[in-house]
Scaffold this active site. Structure first.
Site, mmCIF file in Angstrom:
data_model
loop_
_atom_site.group_PDB
_atom_site.id
_atom_site.type_symbol
_atom_site.label_atom_id
_atom_site.label_comp_id
_atom_site.label_asym_id
_atom_site.label_seq_id
_atom_site.Cartn_x
_atom_site.Cartn_y
_atom_site.Cartn_z
ATOM 1 N N GLY A 101 -15.717 14.951 9.703
ATOM 2 C CA GLY A 101 -17.040 15.136 9.120
ATOM 3 C C GLY A 101 -17.659 16.456 9.537
ATOM 4 O O GLY A 101 -18.318 17.142 8.742
ATOM 5 N N VAL A 110 -20.726 17.751 7.229
ATOM 6 C CA VAL A 110 -21.586 16.617 6.888
ATOM 7 C C VAL A 110 -21.875 15.700 8.080
ATOM 8 O O VAL A 110 -22.490 14.664 7.912
ATOM 9 C CB VAL A 110 -20.973 15.773 5.736
ATOM 10 C CG1 VAL A 110 -20.849 16.605 4.470
ATOM 11 C CG2 VAL A 110 -19.628 15.183 6.136
ATOM 12 N N TYR A 111 -21.454 16.075 9.282
ATOM 13 C CA TYR A 111 -21.663 15.229 10.450
ATOM 14 C C TYR A 111 -22.346 16.030 11.556
ATOM 15 O O TYR A 111 -21.859 17.085 11.949
ATOM 16 C CB TYR A 111 -20.326 14.683 10.967
ATOM 17 C CG TYR A 111 -20.494 13.800 12.183
ATOM 18 C CD1 TYR A 111 -20.813 12.459 12.045
ATOM 19 C CD2 TYR A 111 -20.356 14.314 13.455
ATOM 20 C CE1 TYR A 111 -20.985 11.649 13.155
ATOM 21 C CE2 TYR A 111 -20.526 13.504 14.578
ATOM 22 C CZ TYR A 111 -20.837 12.177 14.416
ATOM 23 O OH TYR A 111 -21.013 11.374 15.505
ATOM 24 N N GLY A 112 -23.448 15.517 12.056
ATOM 25 C CA GLY A 112 -24.133 16.152 13.180
ATOM 26 C C GLY A 112 -24.598 17.552 12.847
ATOM 27 O O GLY A 112 -24.819 17.902 11.686
#
Length: 161
Positions: free
Chosen positions: A50, A55-57
């Protein structure tokens, strides 16, 4: 001491299987307050993918070395480092970029002791618990692409997440 590191890096966000490239990067000399760590194992879990997709963190500054956590062994210490020594096993926390053979870290901010009595894969598993079946699948896909260069320091980690 090594003068370079092999790292799985990405220069833009997107599909990890398209974006990751194996690069050889120079290692600068360590500063007096830093340590040089030889990576031994790195967690692979969906959060890693991700992050590569953006799209993550928090988004990593690009280009970035992949990976969120890992376990390594200190192979060199700056002369002002007093709480670690050569040979110590250490954990590297979130966002340290451990999908590489060696990295330079500030022990005051980025390095935690890891018990030498614990098996390496068990120690790595304690960093984060993810969804291991998905991590295993992703690792097998990644392994095919980077089989020879990364086998010892990245693909052994599928069973830890």
């Amino acid at each position: 001491m090594p003068n370079h590191t092999q790292a799985l890096r990405y220069h833009q966000y997107g599909d990890p299987f398209e974006q990751l490239t194996l690069e050889e990067l120079p290692l600068r000399p360590i500063a007096s307050h830093e340590v040089l760590v030889k990576m031994r194992a790195s967690v692979i879990n969906p959060a890693d993918f991700g992050r590569i997709m953006g799209v993550y963190g928090s988004k990593a500054a690009l280009p970035a070395t992949a990976g969120l956590e890992g376990i390594g062994q200190i192979i060199d210490c700056g002369d002002r480092v007093s709480n670690f020594k050569k040979g110590d096993r250490v954990s590297l926390p979130v966002e340290s970029g451990p999908w590489q053979s060696h990295l330079i870290a500030d022990p005051a901010l980025q390095v935690f002791s890891s018990s030498p009595s614990r098996r390496m894969l068990n120690a790595t598993a304690t960093l984060i618990s993810g969804m291991w079946p998905l991590a295993f699948h992703l690792t097998l896909r990644l392994e095919r692409r980077f089989w020879t260069a990364c086998w010892t320091w990245i693909t052994l980690t599928f069973c830890t997440s």
